[in-house]
Design a protein around this motif. Structure first.
Motif, short mmCIF file in Angstrom:
data_model
loop_
_atom_site.label_atom_id
_atom_site.label_comp_id
_atom_site.label_asym_id
_atom_site.label_seq_id
_atom_site.Cartn_x
_atom_site.Cartn_y
_atom_site.Cartn_z
N LYS A 12 0.83 -1.20 0.00
CA LYS A 12 0.00 0.00 0.00
C LYS A 12 0.87 1.26 0.00
O LYS A 12 0.56 2.23 -0.69
N ILE A 13 1.95 1.24 0.77
CA ILE A 13 2.86 2.39 0.82
C ILE A 13 3.49 2.60 -0.55
O ILE A 13 3.57 3.73 -1.04
N PHE A 14 3.93 1.52 -1.18
CA PHE A 14 4.55 1.64 -2.49
C PHE A 14 3.56 2.18 -3.52
O PHE A 14 3.89 3.07 -4.30
N HIS A 15 2.35 1.65 -3.52
CA HIS A 15 1.34 2.10 -4.48
C HIS A 15 0.91 3.55 -4.22
O HIS A 15 0.54 4.26 -5.15
N ALA A 16 0.98 4.00 -2.98
CA ALA A 16 0.65 5.39 -2.68
C ALA A 16 1.67 6.35 -3.30
O ALA A 16 1.32 7.45 -3.73
N HIS A 17 2.94 5.92 -3.36
CA HIS A 17 3.99 6.77 -3.91
C HIS A 17 4.17 6.59 -5.41
O HIS A 17 4.55 7.53 -6.10
N GLU A 18 3.94 5.40 -5.91
CA GLU A 18 4.09 5.11 -7.34
C GLU A 18 2.85 4.37 -7.84
O GLU A 18 2.88 3.17 -8.07
N PRO A 19 1.74 5.08 -8.03
CA PRO A 19 0.49 4.39 -8.39
C PRO A 19 0.49 3.76 -9.78
O PRO A 19 -0.29 2.85 -10.04
N THR A 20 1.36 4.21 -10.67
CA THR A 20 1.34 3.67 -12.04
C THR A 20 2.16 2.40 -12.18
O THR A 20 2.01 1.69 -13.18
N TYR A 21 3.01 2.10 -11.22
CA TYR A 21 3.85 0.91 -11.30
C TYR A 21 3.14 -0.31 -10.75
O TYR A 21 2.37 -0.22 -9.80
N LYS A 22 3.38 -1.44 -11.34
CA LYS A 22 2.85 -2.72 -10.86
C LYS A 22 4.00 -3.49 -10.22
O LYS A 22 5.11 -3.54 -10.74
N LEU A 23 3.74 -4.09 -9.08
CA LEU A 23 4.74 -4.90 -8.39
C LEU A 23 4.62 -6.37 -8.79
O LEU A 23 3.51 -6.88 -8.92
N SER A 24 5.77 -7.01 -8.98
CA SER A 24 5.71 -8.45 -9.21
C SER A 24 5.42 -9.14 -7.88
O SER A 24 5.31 -8.50 -6.83
N LYS A 25 5.30 -10.44 -7.91
CA LYS A 25 4.83 -11.20 -6.76
C LYS A 25 5.68 -10.98 -5.50
O LYS A 25 5.16 -10.78 -4.41
N ASN A 26 7.00 -11.00 -5.63
CA ASN A 26 7.87 -10.89 -4.46
C ASN A 26 8.71 -9.62 -4.45
O ASN A 26 9.72 -9.55 -3.73
N ALA A 27 8.32 -8.62 -5.19
CA ALA A 27 9.09 -7.37 -5.24
C ALA A 27 9.08 -6.66 -3.89
O ALA A 27 10.07 -6.00 -3.53
N ASP A 28 8.00 -6.78 -3.15
CA ASP A 28 7.94 -6.10 -1.85
C ASP A 28 8.99 -6.65 -0.88
O ASP A 28 9.53 -5.92 -0.06
N ILE A 29 9.32 -7.92 -1.01
CA ILE A 29 10.35 -8.51 -0.15
C ILE A 29 11.71 -7.89 -0.48
O ILE A 29 12.48 -7.53 0.41
N LYS A 30 12.00 -7.72 -1.77
CA LYS A 30 13.26 -7.13 -2.18
C LYS A 30 13.34 -5.68 -1.72
O LYS A 30 14.39 -5.23 -1.25
N ILE A 31 12.24 -4.94 -1.83
CA ILE A 31 12.22 -3.55 -1.38
C ILE A 31 12.48 -3.49 0.12
O ILE A 31 13.25 -2.65 0.59
N TYR A 32 11.89 -4.39 0.87
CA TYR A 32 12.09 -4.41 2.32
C TYR A 32 13.54 -4.73 2.69
O TYR A 32 14.12 -4.09 3.56
N VAL A 33 14.14 -5.68 1.99
CA VAL A 33 15.54 -6.04 2.27
C VAL A 33 16.47 -4.88 1.93
O VAL A 33 17.39 -4.57 2.69
N LEU A 34 16.22 -4.21 0.81
CA LEU A 34 17.03 -3.04 0.45
C LEU A 34 16.87 -1.92 1.47
O LEU A 34 17.83 -1.22 1.82
N TYR A 35 15.66 -1.76 2.00
CA TYR A 35 15.41 -0.77 3.05
C TYR A 35 16.22 -1.11 4.31
O TYR A 35 16.83 -0.23 4.91
N LEU A 36 16.22 -2.37 4.69
CA LEU A 36 16.99 -2.78 5.88
C LEU A 36 18.49 -2.57 5.67
O LEU A 36 19.19 -2.13 6.59
N LEU A 37 18.98 -2.87 4.48
CA LEU A 37 20.40 -2.65 4.19
C LEU A 37 20.76 -1.16 4.24
O LEU A 37 21.82 -0.78 4.74
N PHE A 38 19.86 -0.33 3.74
CA PHE A 38 20.07 1.12 3.82
C PHE A 38 20.15 1.58 5.27
O PHE A 38 21.04 2.35 5.65
#
Length: 68
Positions: A12-38
């Motif tokens: 929901k957070i991702f779609h609120a910021h980028e409503p035109t983009y579609k996420l693949s099935k496990n893209a949210d996991i990758k985004i979360y891992v990159l966030y933790l690494l940051f």
């Protein structure tokens, strides 16, 4: 196995910021891992900044310097 974070909330957070983009099935996991690494890199750099000023506690100014 328990989940570390609610996947629907992150989507929901991702779609609120980028409503035109579609996420693949496990893209949210990758985004979360990159966030933790940051966050890990930011905390390490803020810790180094605190050591340079001989402070034992990380303060907001150390985080600001680490972001630069």
């Amino acid at each position: 196995m328990t989940r570390i974070y609610p996947r629907s909330t992150l989507k929901k957070i991702f779609h609120a910021h980028e409503p035109t983009y579609k996420l693949s099935k496990n893209a949210d996991i990758k985004i979360y891992v990159l966030y933790l690494l940051f966050l890990q890199r930011l905390s390490n750099e803020a810790s180094r900044q605190a050591q340079l000023t001989h402070d034992s506690i990380i303060q907001s100014r150390h985080v600001s310097r680490a972001l630069k």
